[in-house]
Design a protein around this motif. Sequence first.
Motif, mmCIF file in Angstrom:
data_model
loop_
_atom_site.group_PDB
_atom_site.id
_atom_site.type_symbol
_atom_site.label_atom_id
_atom_site.label_comp_id
_atom_site.label_asym_id
_atom_site.label_seq_id
_atom_site.Cartn_x
_atom_site.Cartn_y
_atom_site.Cartn_z
ATOM 1 N N TRP A 101 10.268 16.438 71.388
ATOM 2 C CA TRP A 101 10.558 16.868 70.010
ATOM 3 C C TRP A 101 11.304 18.211 70.012
ATOM 4 O O TRP A 101 12.356 18.367 69.385
ATOM 5 C CB TRP A 101 9.244 16.965 69.229
ATOM 6 C CG TRP A 101 9.391 17.524 67.847
ATOM 7 C CD1 TRP A 101 10.354 17.205 66.925
ATOM 8 C CD2 TRP A 101 8.539 18.506 67.228
ATOM 9 N NE1 TRP A 101 10.144 17.923 65.771
ATOM 10 C CE2 TRP A 101 9.045 18.730 65.925
ATOM 11 C CE3 TRP A 101 7.399 19.195 67.636
ATOM 12 C CZ2 TRP A 101 8.448 19.631 65.034
ATOM 13 C CZ3 TRP A 101 6.793 20.085 66.742
ATOM 14 C CH2 TRP A 101 7.312 20.306 65.466
ATOM 15 N N GLU B 185 7.628 18.676 58.883
ATOM 16 C CA GLU B 185 8.704 17.732 59.209
ATOM 17 C C GLU B 185 8.306 16.290 58.973
ATOM 18 O O GLU B 185 9.131 15.465 58.623
ATOM 19 C CB GLU B 185 9.141 17.905 60.675
ATOM 20 C CG GLU B 185 10.184 18.966 60.778
ATOM 21 C CD GLU B 185 10.915 19.006 62.104
ATOM 22 O OE1 GLU B 185 11.026 17.990 62.805
ATOM 23 O OE2 GLU B 185 11.392 20.117 62.419
ATOM 24 N N THR B 186 7.040 15.972 59.211
ATOM 25 C CA THR B 186 6.638 14.559 59.137
ATOM 26 C C THR B 186 5.915 14.221 57.836
ATOM 27 O O THR B 186 5.780 13.056 57.482
ATOM 28 C CB THR B 186 5.670 14.204 60.298
ATOM 29 O OG1 THR B 186 4.507 15.032 60.187
ATOM 30 C CG2 THR B 186 6.325 14.404 61.644
ATOM 31 N N ALA C 225 2.004 12.151 65.013
ATOM 32 C CA ALA C 225 2.992 12.959 64.275
ATOM 33 C C ALA C 225 4.079 13.467 65.217
ATOM 34 O O ALA C 225 5.273 13.467 64.868
ATOM 35 C CB ALA C 225 2.296 14.122 63.573
ATOM 36 N N GLU D 230 6.509 10.670 65.824
ATOM 37 C CA GLU D 230 7.380 10.439 64.662
ATOM 38 C C GLU D 230 8.449 11.537 64.572
ATOM 39 O O GLU D 230 9.622 11.250 64.313
ATOM 40 C CB GLU D 230 6.505 10.442 63.402
ATOM 41 C CG GLU D 230 7.176 9.754 62.259
ATOM 42 C CD GLU D 230 6.268 9.675 61.040
ATOM 43 O OE1 GLU D 230 5.122 9.193 61.178
ATOM 44 O OE2 GLU D 230 6.715 10.104 59.961
ATOM 45 N N ALA D 231 8.029 12.776 64.793
ATOM 46 C CA ALA D 231 8.980 13.903 64.712
ATOM 47 C C ALA D 231 10.036 13.781 65.812
ATOM 48 O O ALA D 231 11.223 14.047 65.581
ATOM 49 C CB ALA D 231 8.239 15.227 64.831
#
Length: 371
Positions: free
Chosen positions: A21, A83-84, A161, A164-165
């Motif tokens: 990330w 962000e998520t 998370a 996803e980020a």
Amino acid sequence: MPTTADVLIAGGGVIGTAIAWQAARKGLDVILVDPKAGDAASLVAAGMLAPASESLFGEQELLRLNLLAVRRFPRFAAELEDETGHGTGLRREGTLAVAYDPDDYAALARLTEFRRSAGLLADELDARACRTLEPFLAPDVRGGFLFAGDGSVDNRRYVAALGEAAHAAGVRTIRGRVAEIRDRHARLDDGTPVSAERIVIAAGCWSGGIKGLQVPVRPVKGQLLRLRHPHGVAPVLSHTIRALVRGTDVYLVPRADGELVVGATQEERGPDQTVTAGAVHELLHHAMDVLPVTSELVLAETCAGLRPGTPDNGPIVGHADTEGVILATGHYRNGILMSAVTADAVVALLTGRPPAPEWAPFSPERFARQP
Ligand SMILES: Cc1cc2nc3c(=O)[nH]c(=O)nc-3n(C[C@H](O)[C@H](O)[C@H](O)COP(=O)(O)OP(=O)(O)OC[C@H]3O[C@@H](n4cnc5c(N)ncnc54)[C@H](O)[C@@H]3O)c2cc1C
């Protein structure tokens, strides 16, 4: 033609995904390789962010790194949540370390003295004060110490998370195992070639199994339980409890959704991830001694994970002997806690900057120097 990237990361647990990330946010083209076998220690862990109540005699350099990690974590988690749009279940109530019998109290007091001598703050609480903080504690609890600087995170939500980020930041994921590394090329277990300017090894306790590298990590098994309130309501604790019960250490970590994590064993059994009846019995027995109400909770899950242990219990982060390879592994008992500072350190190395000075004792070179 091999797939190419600026950075290839082997391992999509908390360490590899946090690095992916952050590296992608710096504009690097990142490929993350992971078999997604569901056996990552990151998904088993209790999620304690506990430099103080986890610190042990003789681990001062590790303590300094863990203190850096606990200071960094909240901002990192806040950025991730922003962000998520997903919560990570970060809690900052601290750890209440308690003792069950007089011998336990003497041992806990000795350990706390050492922790205070290392600059950590701990408030001594008598039995009544402990129960004022945590009314469900057993009457037998002798007293304890509050480490207000500790916290916890719901590691499963946190890792989800991060994934996803990373995806949103442009990280490409390949399902597979890195089998071999040579000359800035990786070969996956199905023969697929991937080439990258830099290769980061973040495969937890499996990091030593990649051909072409020497990484002194070994699996240290930990069994752990997840209990739930039958009606899914508020947790029975507000602090993490770390209890010494007749010489055995047990911890209970509450989550906002009512889950209570009880852990953990520490076993040298190679890559064995089975759950044993004896471990479940021991953990429940000790948990009920300090928190009798646990007998009313639902035993929702039993699990076992493999901590990436190293010869000196410290992580291994830095340039490897092999050209273009960076190691980010060996986080042993503290990989969730250290994930943000590890991502910072590896991104610093990837972008030609020095990592924070707290990392100096944890470079791969310290093992290369040994006979
Ligand atoms: C019972 C238990 C409780 C714990 N509690 C805590 C705690 O409270 N707080 C804390 O900070 N830490 C805790 N830990 C430690 C923490 O879980 C680990 O330090 C951390 O998860 C290590 O993260 P990792 O990403 O390096 O490894 P892992 O999470 O194990 O991930 C490694 C990944 O690499 C993948 N992989 C394997 N081989 C390859 C390959 N050849 N190529 C590509 N990918 C590969 C695996 O599939 C896996 O997804 C606990 C651990 C256990 C077992």
